[in-house]
Design an enzyme around this catalytic site. Structure first.
Site, short mmCIF file in Angstrom:
data_model
loop_
_atom_site.label_atom_id
_atom_site.label_comp_id
_atom_site.label_asym_id
_atom_site.label_seq_id
_atom_site.Cartn_x
_atom_site.Cartn_y
_atom_site.Cartn_z
N GLY A 183 -5.39 7.12 -5.44
CA GLY A 183 -5.90 5.77 -5.28
C GLY A 183 -7.31 5.64 -5.78
CB VAL A 235 -2.32 11.53 -0.93
CG1 VAL A 235 -1.49 12.04 0.24
CG2 VAL A 235 -3.20 10.36 -0.50
CG ASP A 243 -6.27 -2.46 0.42
OD1 ASP A 243 -5.81 -3.41 -0.25
OD2 ASP A 243 -6.48 -1.33 -0.05
#
Length: 713
Positions: free
Chosen positions: A399, A404, A525
């Site tokens: 992101g 991740v 978000d």
């Protein structure tokens, strides 16, 4: 009186101030056939535990008794004991034709009239029972008692029944009828009783002609005549204010004024016209009723014995007691409500997780009963200097702020490991890591529809300093990936939608399912790529880097500095044009609800219950670019009031129709017209029975799952 020895004369001089004599003898006690005797009343010292009431106090009085069972003192003076050791005493001496000339008080260390008084002979009752003493010059009888005025009528025997066997009636009460000065009968059958009044000369007073006065008189006297009543006179002239208390016969005038009908209990001062000043006068018939004369008939009497300074605190007791009862009732209500919430939560928990012991995890809610990570490690910050043995394996997402990885958490004693997810932030994104760590570290955030958090760490690697967040790993990936690969049935849609609404409702709530207070959180978000799909096809929220805790202590400036954040495609209209109402914290929750509506539309668009299912498209699809900017979304959402299309064919299914109605209400242009997340969750709960309306198979896999990297985080 006959001559008295010098010793007796000295004692007589000491008590002359307290001595009043009576010139008459009650007729019922006159018996001319008996010898003359004296009746002397005094106070005798004794080590008493408490102060006694007033006693009759007179010097030697010539009187005649019936010489059988009882005498009447014929004493009209009442005096308060000066020492707490004093008791009431009565003496009777028979000396032939001439009564003795004096009386005295004595202590235990000396004799009384040459007769030794022993300590055990002092009074233990309210009866003054005389006993004979041997003296050289006649017969001496003496008694002691410790009740108010108990020496007014001493008995010649300790047994009240004594004398009846001989046919004599004991003259304790002599039947007669007496009328007062106004012609009112005194109690029939009783001996006339003279009144007790405060009796002081004219004394200076601080009383004003209002409220209630205190006479400050310490002398109580028995009125000489049975017709006399208690009187108080208040005067004011140019020089001073005085108050006088006395006994007076109402048949006679007092200062040229006739007394009005007296009040029985209170002495109400009435103004009388005089030249050169003020005069108020009152009369009453109760014992010592002229001690506190009052200028008003409606005056609320002060409690005797309680200082004025104590009256205000005492008057505040009722409202304080009421406030205490209200607080206690509210506290009990809160406790009872919390217990009900606990029972309700346990019931819901058991229905969702039959094998789970809900009583042990009211405060710690497991994220996923099939997750690889242990719930006992959840939501803890690793404060140990030794880092966890974690080995990153595969990159599964990337992101704006972090990457991740799927990772292995090694066990200490074996080669086994648990699968976890590690979100790695570079040194430059410390603020984002810290914000997400602070959100996750709140124990009240724990919920089955919120990503389970393990710990946070700071690490030094070959690539420099890094910040790690370790969480549970979910192999199905995020919701956007799952929808792009699968066509779902109505049952899947219901599970995904209901769990999504439940997770957001928990974030927005000010209390946990157990009823414990919690600070509301807004995600800011929300999008399909920030929602993970668990193995049971329920959603859990993740990526809290832009989240905000709605602490009531935050000022408007603090909220304004939070900025315009989020992903442009999912921004609410008020966020796009920067017009959020910063004075109302609910405004931030309404932006999350708008974004949730777009995610629900994405889920619905991939459900086979709507008919023909097209390829996955994000909200607004081809109307905007793949990564639209804020200005582009303003044209679509603000200028054109555009929303993702809901086709008519979708409404043929009853459940889809209800979902579409909910979506429409959630993305309303007016923030205050939108539903709350809790309301959406409740609507989905009501749709559960509609599962049977769809006979199509669930989760038709369109593309085989792989471990491709997601660049939309």
């Amino acid at each position: 009186m006959s001559a008295a020895p010098p010793r007796r004369l000295c004692w007589l001089l000491q008590v002359v101030f307290w001595t009043l004599t009576s010139s008459t003898v009650p007729p019922m006690f006159r018996d001319t056939g008996e010898s003359i005797m004296d009746f002397h009343i005094m106070q005798q010292f004794k080590d008493a535990p408490e102060p006694l009431e007033p006693c009759k106090w007179c010097g030697d009085l010539s009187t005649r008794c019936n010489l059988r069972d009882a005498c009447y003192s014929n004493c009209s003076t009442i005096a308060n004991c000066k020492k707490r050791e004093e008791t009431c005493t009565a003496l009777r001496r028979i000396t032939g034709e001439s009564p003795p000339s004096d009386a005295l008080c004595d202590g235990l260390e000396r004799g009384l009239y040459v007769s030794t008084v022993l300590a055990e002979e002092y009074p233990s009752s309210d009866v003054c029972a005389m006993e004979e003493r041997k003296v050289a010059d006649g017969n001496l009888y003496m008694c002691f008692c410790r009740e108010e005025l108990c020496n007014v009528q001493p008995a010649l025997t300790k047994d009240p029944e004594h004398g009846k066997a001989e046919g004599h009636e004991i003259p304790w009460i002599v039947p007669l009828l007496v009328k007062d000065a106004y012609g009112n009968p005194v109690i029939e059958g009783d001996m006339p009783i003279r009144k007790l009044c405060k009796f002081c000369d004219v004394k200076p007073s601080a009383c004003k002609n209002e409220g209630r006065c205190n006479s400050s008189c310490d002398i109580t006297a028995t009125c000489v005549d049975v017709d006399e009543i208690c009187v108080a006179i208040w005067r004011k002239n140019d020089e001073n204010v005085t108050l006088e208390t006395l006994c007076h016969d109402p048949k006679l005038t007092l200062y040229n004024y006739t007394l009005e009908q007296p009040d029985k209990g209170r002495c109400i001062l009435k103004e009388r016209k005089v030249a050169g000043g003020l005069l108020y006068l009152c009369a009453c018939t109760g014992d010592e009723c002229n001690e506190f004369p009052s200028f008003s008939e409606v005056e609320v009497e002060e409690w005797k014995g309680i200082p004025k300074a104590m009256l205000i605190p005492i008057s505040l007791l009722p409202p304080i007691l009421i406030a205490f009862l209200v607080i206690t009732t509210f506290y009990c209500y809160r406790i009872n409500r919390r217990k009900k919430l606990h029972r309700k939560w346990e019931k819901d928990c058991k229905s969702r997780h039959p094998n789970m012991d809900c009583s042990d995890i009211r405060a710690i809610m497991m994220d996923d009963d099939r997750s690889d990570i242990s719930s006992t490690c959840a939501n803890n910050l690793n404060h140990n200097t030794e880092l966890l043995p974690i080995e990153p394996d595969t990159l599964v997402g990337k992101g704006r702020f972090a990457e991740v990885y799927k990772a292995k958490l090694k066990q200490n004693t074996s080669d086994q490991f648990e699968t976890v997810a590690v979100k790695i932030f570079p040194y430059e994104e410390y603020a984002s890591w810290k914000n997400e760590k602070d959100i996750f570290s709140d124990i009240n955030l724990k919920h089955e529809n919120v990503l389970q958090f393990l710990t946070a760490e700071e690490r030094k690697t070959e690539r420099g300093k890094q910040y790690w967040l370790i969480t549970a790993f979910h192999s199905k990936g995020n919701l956007q990936e799952y929808l792009s690969r699968h066509i779902i049935c109505w049952g899947d849609l219901w599970k995904l939608g209901e769990s999504l609404a439940q997770g957001i409702a928990h974030l927005h709530s000010d209390h946990t399912p157990c009823g414990r207070p919690k600070t509301p959180v807004v995600h800011r978000d929300l999008k399909s790529s920030n929602i993970l799909v668990k193995s049971d096809l329920t959603c859990c929220l993740c990526d809290f880097g832009l989240s905000l805790r709605l602490d009531p202590m935050l000022s408007v400036d603090d909220l304004a500095n939070s900025g315009q954040v989020g992903t442009a495609r999912y921004m609410a209209p008020e966020v796009l044009e920067s017009r959020i109402n910063l004075e109302n914290l609910e405004s931030f929750k309404q932006t999350d609800v708008y974004s949730m509506a777009l995610v629900l539309w994405e889920i619905t668009s991939r459900c086979n219950a709507i008919g023909e299912v097209k390829d996955y498209e994000p909200p607004f699809g081809s109307k905007v670019r793949e990564h639209p900017c804020v200005e582009s979304m303003k044209d679509n959402v603000l200028r054109d009031r555009g929303r993702p299309e809901i086709q008519n064919s979708w409404l043929s299914h009853q459940g889809i129709q209800l979902v579409c109605e909910t979506i429409t209400e959630c993305w309303d242009h007016d923030p205050e017209a939108r539903l709350t997340a809790q309301c959406v969750a409740e609507r989905f709960s009501e749709m559960e029975h509609l599962d049977s309306l769809s006979d199509r198979s669930c989760s038709e896999e369109k593309i085989p799952e792989d471990c491709s990297v997601d660049d939309t985080m």
